[in-house]
Design an enzyme around this catalytic site. Structure first.
Site, PDB file in Angstrom:
ATOM      1  N   ASN A  12      -6.126   4.954   7.001  1.00  0.00           N
ATOM      2  CA  ASN A  12      -5.691   4.064   8.079  1.00  0.00           C
ATOM      3  C   ASN A  12      -4.603   4.787   8.891  1.00  0.00           C
ATOM      4  OD1 ASN A  12      -3.960   2.161   9.412  1.00  0.00           O
ATOM      5  ND2 ASN A  12      -4.965   0.522   8.307  1.00  0.00           N
ATOM      6  N   HIS A  35      -0.165   3.739  11.685  1.00  0.00           N
ATOM      7  CA  HIS A  35       1.265   3.997  11.806  1.00  0.00           C
ATOM      8  C   HIS A  35       1.609   5.320  12.489  1.00  0.00           C
ATOM      9  CE1 HIS A  35       2.006   0.156  10.261  1.00  0.00           C
ATOM     10  NE2 HIS A  35       1.297   0.397   9.183  1.00  0.00           N
ATOM     11  N   HIS A  93      -6.519  -0.831  12.823  1.00  0.00           N
ATOM     12  CA  HIS A  93      -6.361  -2.273  13.060  1.00  0.00           C
ATOM     13  C   HIS A  93      -5.863  -2.481  14.483  1.00  0.00           C
ATOM     14  CE1 HIS A  93      -4.321  -6.252  11.490  1.00  0.00           C
ATOM     15  NE2 HIS A  93      -5.137  -6.458  12.505  1.00  0.00           N
ATOM     16  N   ARG A 131      -4.373  -4.823  16.571  1.00  0.00           N
ATOM     17  CA  ARG A 131      -3.728  -6.143  16.439  1.00  0.00           C
ATOM     18  C   ARG A 131      -3.726  -6.859  17.782  1.00  0.00           C
ATOM     19  NH1 ARG A 131      -0.621  -6.715  11.336  1.00  0.00           N
ATOM     20  NH2 ARG A 131       0.001  -8.697  12.206  1.00  0.00           N
ATOM     21  N   ARG A 165       0.621  -3.810  18.764  1.00  0.00           N
ATOM     22  CA  ARG A 165       1.908  -3.180  18.413  1.00  0.00           C
ATOM     23  C   ARG A 165       1.757  -1.732  17.966  1.00  0.00           C
ATOM     24  NH1 ARG A 165       3.333  -6.377  12.850  1.00  0.00           N
ATOM     25  NH2 ARG A 165       3.044  -8.148  14.216  1.00  0.00           N
ATOM     26  N   GLU A 198     -10.509  -2.936  11.739  1.00  0.00           N
ATOM     27  CA  GLU A 198      -9.868  -4.138  11.189  1.00  0.00           C
ATOM     28  C   GLU A 198      -9.579  -5.094  12.330  1.00  0.00           C
ATOM     29  OE1 GLU A 198      -6.401  -3.117   9.017  1.00  0.00           O
ATOM     30  OE2 GLU A 198      -7.497  -2.043   7.479  1.00  0.00           O
ATOM     31  N   THR A 248      -0.008  -7.074   7.195  1.00  0.00           N
ATOM     32  CA  THR A 248      -0.937  -8.139   6.818  1.00  0.00           C
ATOM     33  C   THR A 248      -0.520  -8.710   5.467  1.00  0.00           C
ATOM     34  OG1 THR A 248      -2.625  -6.888   7.995  1.00  0.00           O
ATOM     35  CG2 THR A 248      -3.386  -8.724   6.655  1.00  0.00           C
ATOM     36  N   GLU A 304     -12.738  -6.694   0.657  1.00  0.00           N
ATOM     37  CA  GLU A 304     -11.653  -5.740   0.395  1.00  0.00           C
ATOM     38  C   GLU A 304     -10.536  -6.543  -0.247  1.00  0.00           C
ATOM     39  OE1 GLU A 304     -10.638  -2.803   3.308  1.00  0.00           O
ATOM     40  OE2 GLU A 304      -8.563  -2.705   2.610  1.00  0.00           O
ATOM     41  N   HIS A 308      -3.959  -1.740   0.663  1.00  0.00           N
ATOM     42  CA  HIS A 308      -2.656  -2.237   1.092  1.00  0.00           C
ATOM     43  C   HIS A 308      -1.569  -1.846   0.094  1.00  0.00           C
ATOM     44  CE1 HIS A 308       0.353  -4.476   3.282  1.00  0.00           C
ATOM     45  NE2 HIS A 308      -0.544  -4.633   4.231  1.00  0.00           N
TER      46      HIS A 308
HETATM   47  N1  PXP Z   1      -6.673  -2.527   4.268  1.00  0.00           N
HETATM   48  C1  PXP Z   1      -6.389  -3.515   5.147  1.00  0.00           C
HETATM   49  C2  PXP Z   1      -7.398  -4.590   5.353  1.00  0.00           C
HETATM   50  C3  PXP Z   1      -5.179  -3.510   5.876  1.00  0.00           C
HETATM   51  O1  PXP Z   1      -4.920  -4.506   6.745  1.00  0.00           O
HETATM   52  C4  PXP Z   1      -4.288  -2.439   5.703  1.00  0.00           C
HETATM   53  C5  PXP Z   1      -3.036  -2.383   6.508  1.00  0.00           C
HETATM   54  O2  PXP Z   1      -3.337  -2.351   7.859  1.00  0.00           O
HETATM   55  C6  PXP Z   1      -4.631  -1.429   4.788  1.00  0.00           C
HETATM   56  C7  PXP Z   1      -5.812  -1.510   4.071  1.00  0.00           C
HETATM   57  C8  PXP Z   1      -3.743  -0.248   4.557  1.00  0.00           C
HETATM   58  O3  PXP Z   1      -2.524  -0.653   4.008  1.00  0.00           O
HETATM   59  P1  PXP Z   1      -1.329   0.383   3.928  1.00  0.00           P
HETATM   60  O4  PXP Z   1      -1.038   0.819   5.315  1.00  0.00           O
HETATM   61  O5  PXP Z   1      -0.246  -0.398   3.292  1.00  0.00           O
HETATM   62  O6  PXP Z   1      -1.813   1.514   3.053  1.00  0.00           O
END
Ligand code: PXP
Length: 260
Positions: A9, A12, A45, A47, A51, A75, A106, A156, A198
């Site tokens: 992901n 960030h 994602h 959003r 952001r 996402e 999330t 998930e 997550h």
């Molecule tokens: N899976 C989903 C559905 C998420 O919303 C996120 C965060 O956007 C992640 C995985 C990844 O989480 P993290 O960034 O904490 O590793």
């Protein structure tokens, strides 16, 4: 046991870019690097408040994932706007997530049980368009059953509470891991593919990756943070190695189960 896939992901990278309103660091470049370093797919994602990831990022990510033949996992909140964007891009996968504007990330899974009448038609339209749809849910057997009846092909599981409990050395970690295992086994029994994500880091990836029925982990924030110190490619390679190690170590346990 099948290989556990790693979706990286890259949200960030965009968070850092947006902090200064500059064009760098570029999440699309990060996605290219992640794929080169062994990520099986890219997760992003978009959003509602934009952001981090922008519409232009999604346009570009869809192009590079298609060009490289790798999955893009989009996402999305269950809204008409996000559904339109998903149907315009036709990503390999869409993961339905809850979204509250004031949250930092999330926080908790989608309430598929409570939202069936809104969620099931969206799932139906996305699946009809050829998108593999997942629901991001807590490790709760009722939400697993509700996801199945809403028509998703994948769930998930939200690993955030478990990962936080491990980091805080709280006594809750064992119970939360047991819940993840039970929800995974039940979803597998119902014919759903199971993913998790997550809050996963180098420590928490090991017990999660050892859950045999899991097919994919989606990991972002920790990897992007670790990239500051060792680089994105090495951080992904280390995570990949820990996932493979956890899988290899869970094999004897599985063999024993098979002998019973
Ligand atoms: N899976 C989903 C559905 C998420 O919303 C996120 C965060 O956007 C992640 C995985 C990844 O989480 P993290 O960034 O904490 O590793």
């Amino acid at each position: 046991m099948s290989k556990l896939r790693l979706g990286v992901n890259i949200d960030h990278v965009a968070t850092v870019r947006n902090a200064r309103g500059e064009g760098y660091p570029d999440p699309v470049r990060a996605a290219e690097m992640a794929l080169a370093a062994g990520a099986d797919g890219i997760t992003a994602h978009l959003r509602e408040d934009r952001r981090h990831i922008s519409d232009a990022d999604i346009d570009a990510l869809a192009v590079i994932c298609r060009r490289r033949g790798r999955p893009l996992n989009f996402e999305m909140a269950v809204t008409a706007e996000m559904e339109t964007i998903a149907l315009a891009h036709l990503p390999h996968a869409a993961c339905l997530v809850p979204e509250r504007r004031e949250e930092v990330t999330t926080e908790g899974g989608l309430n598929v049980m409570g939202g069936h009448n809104i969620i099931a038609p969206v799932v139906g339209r996305l699946v009809a368009a050829g998108i593999r749809v997942s629901a991001f849910i807590d490790a709760d057997l009722a939400q697993v059953a509700a996801s199945k009846s809403a028509g998703v092909q994948v769930i998930e599981l939200h690993t955030g509470a478990f990962c936080q409990a491990v980091r805080e050395r709280s006594g809750e970690a064992d119970r939360l891991l047991r819940n993840l295992k039970a929800a995974t086994a039940e979803a597998h029994r119902l014919g759903l593919e199971v993913h998790a994500g997550h809050g996963i880091d180098y420590e928490t990836v090991k017990p999660v990756a050892a859950i045999p029925e899991l097919m994919e982990l989606n990991i972002g924030h920790f990897l992007i943070g670790e990239a500051i110190f060792i680089g994105l490619g090495p951080a992904i390679q280390r995570m990949r190695a820990l996932m493979d190690e956890a899988r290899a170590n869970s094999l004897p346990e599985l063999a024993q189960v098979g002998q019973k």
